[in-house]
Enzyme design. Structure first.
Site, PDB file in Angstrom:
ATOM      1  N   GLY A 153      13.905   6.275  -0.875  1.00 54.50           N
ATOM      2  CA  GLY A 153      14.422   7.149   0.180  1.00 54.50           C
ATOM      3  C   GLY A 153      13.955   6.741   1.562  1.00 54.50           C
ATOM      4  N   PHE A 154      12.719   6.268   1.650  1.00 55.87           N
ATOM      5  CA  PHE A 154      12.167   5.981   2.970  1.00 55.87           C
ATOM      6  C   PHE A 154      11.260   4.759   2.945  1.00 55.87           C
ATOM      7  CE2 PHE A 154      13.083  10.456   2.625  1.00 55.87           C
ATOM      8  CZ  PHE A 154      13.827  10.696   3.782  1.00 55.87           C
TER       9      PHE A 154
ATOM     10  N   GLY B  58       7.951   2.651   4.667  1.00 53.53           N
ATOM     11  CA  GLY B  58       6.645   3.023   5.213  1.00 53.53           C
ATOM     12  C   GLY B  58       5.755   3.863   4.303  1.00 53.53           C
TER      13      GLY B  58
ATOM     14  N   HIS C 270      20.721  -2.826  -2.843  1.00 55.46           N
ATOM     15  CA  HIS C 270      20.022  -1.851  -3.700  1.00 55.46           C
ATOM     16  C   HIS C 270      20.639  -0.491  -3.422  1.00 55.46           C
ATOM     17  CE1 HIS C 270      15.966   0.555  -4.164  1.00 55.46           C
ATOM     18  NE2 HIS C 270      16.777   0.790  -5.193  1.00 55.46           N
TER      19      HIS C 270
ATOM     20  N   MET D  30      20.928   3.371  -3.830  1.00 51.54           N
ATOM     21  CA  MET D  30      20.263   4.607  -4.247  1.00 51.54           C
ATOM     22  C   MET D  30      21.296   5.711  -4.057  1.00 51.54           C
ATOM     23  SD  MET D  30      16.752   3.563  -2.360  1.00 51.54           S
ATOM     24  CE  MET D  30      17.638   2.281  -1.495  1.00 51.54           C
TER      25      MET D  30
ATOM     26  N   SER E  70       8.559  -2.333   6.311  1.00 53.65           N
ATOM     27  CA  SER E  70       7.692  -2.120   7.469  1.00 53.65           C
ATOM     28  C   SER E  70       6.687  -3.252   7.670  1.00 53.65           C
ATOM     29  CB  SER E  70       7.001  -0.762   7.390  1.00 53.65           C
ATOM     30  OG  SER E  70       6.747  -0.415   6.079  1.00 53.65           O
TER      31      SER E  70
ATOM     32  N   GLY F 218       8.638  -1.334  -2.182  1.00 52.76           N
ATOM     33  CA  GLY F 218       7.960  -0.153  -1.659  1.00 52.76           C
ATOM     34  C   GLY F 218       6.478  -0.382  -1.439  1.00 52.76           C
ATOM     35  N   GLY F 219       6.044  -0.267  -0.188  1.00 58.17           N
ATOM     36  CA  GLY F 219       4.622  -0.385   0.129  1.00 58.17           C
ATOM     37  C   GLY F 219       4.070  -1.783  -0.053  1.00 58.17           C
TER      38      GLY F 219
HETATM   39  C1  DX5 Z   1      12.862   2.585  -0.119  1.00 62.20           C
HETATM   40  C2  DX5 Z   1      13.624   1.295  -0.052  1.00 62.20           C
HETATM   41  C3  DX5 Z   1      12.808   0.113   0.355  1.00 62.20           C
HETATM   42  C4  DX5 Z   1      12.163   0.203   1.719  1.00 62.20           C
HETATM   43  C5  DX5 Z   1      10.809  -0.368   1.567  1.00 62.20           C
HETATM   44  O1  DX5 Z   1      13.649   3.556  -0.705  1.00 62.20           O
HETATM   45  O2  DX5 Z   1      14.238   0.999  -1.288  1.00 62.20           O
HETATM   46  O3  DX5 Z   1      13.562  -1.094   0.245  1.00 62.20           O
HETATM   47  O4  DX5 Z   1      12.833  -0.495   2.716  1.00 62.20           O
HETATM   48  O5  DX5 Z   1      10.122  -0.165   2.741  1.00 62.20           O
HETATM   49  P1  DX5 Z   1       8.568  -0.490   2.894  1.00 62.20           P
HETATM   50  O6  DX5 Z   1       8.391  -1.951   2.635  1.00 62.20           O
HETATM   51  O7  DX5 Z   1       8.283  -0.092   4.293  1.00 62.20           O
HETATM   52  O8  DX5 Z   1       7.847   0.352   1.873  1.00 62.20           O
HETATM   53 ZN    ZN Z   2      15.174  -1.038  -1.675  1.00 60.02          ZN
END
Ligand code: DX5
Ligand code: ZN
Length: 217
Positions: A146-147, A149, A67, A69, A202, A180-181
């Site tokens: 981006g992140f 959690g 993926h 970004m 996470s 995400g989440g």
């Molecule tokens: C966020 C990433 C996700 C991230 C999801 O920009 O694309 O793949 O690892 O992390 P969690 O599952 O912790 O939301």
């Molecule tokens: Zn991702």
């Protein structure tokens, strides 16, 4: 019912215990490994490049779900594909025109790989409608990329439902992935809405890996 694919995200691994964790992922029943590439421009974070992907390719037999970004998905596509990506998913928001989007999708398919396109939480799902035949996977971001959690954005469920409706109508086998989440609760909601690939970072790596994977499948 479509089978659910679980894609643990490398972003949340404990990098001091990668070998053990990778083995645990492989033994957990997860089929895909989600590999988040960030360039510090498209998103305010930096992660991995193609050389690191090559290491994962050598170390495991999972489907490598890349993926990106990044602002230049076209420039990097062949680098990641030849480094071992099985799927390459780029962002709609990083592209300049429909032609550019279609030509990158065909390049990925010409390599025999899974072509994916993703939209951020603020992008309307209708932008994907012209491309339903061009991609094998549609990734709905359920957090701002981006992140890891972050908290799942519930409005993503409507996007998944709408997309599932379009794809079913044309009897498409394309995947709908959500990222995400994701945990047991939000994963179940996403599956009910029509997603068949669940990315989780996470939730999987902060718990017992096999138990968490199984709770999503
Ligand atoms: C966020 C990433 C996700 C991230 C999801 O920009 O694309 O793949 O690892 O992390 P969690 O599952 O912790 O939301
Ligand atoms: Zn991702």
């Amino acid at each position: 019912m479509t089978k659910t694919i679980v894609a643990p995200s490398v972003l949340s691994m404990d990098y001091s215990r990668m070998k053990e964790q990778l083995e645990e992922v492989e033994n957990s029943g997860a089929e895909w490994l989600h590999f988040d590439v960030m360039d510090g421009h498209f998103v305010p974070n930096l992660t991995f490049g193609p050389d690191i992907l090559k290491g994962f390719r050598k170390a495991c037999g999972l489907f490598l779900d890349v993926h990106v970004m990044i602002t230049k998905p076209l420039f990097f596509a062949e680098k990641f594909l030849s480094a071992g990506a099985d799927g390459y998913t780029f962002h709609y928001e990083a592209m300049d025109s429909e032609e550019e989007i279609r030509s990158l999708a065909s390049l990925i398919r010409a390599h025999g790989k899974t072509a994916g396109i993703s939209i951020k939480p603020d992008t309307d799902v209708s932008v994907l409608k012209p491309f339903l035949n061009d991609f094998d996977l549609f990734l709905i971001m359920s957090v701002e990329p981006g992140f890891g959690g972050q908290k799942f954005i519930p409005e993503s469920l409507d996007k998944i439902r709408t997309l599932r409706g379009w794809l079913d109508e044309m009897q498409s086998q394309a995947h709908i992935e959500v990222d995400g989440g994701i945990n047991q609760t939000t994963g179940a909601l996403a599956k009910n809405a029509g997603a068949d690939v669940l990315v989780a970072g996470s939730y999987i790596f902060r718990n017992d890996i096999a138990e968490a994977v199984n709770s999503l499948a």
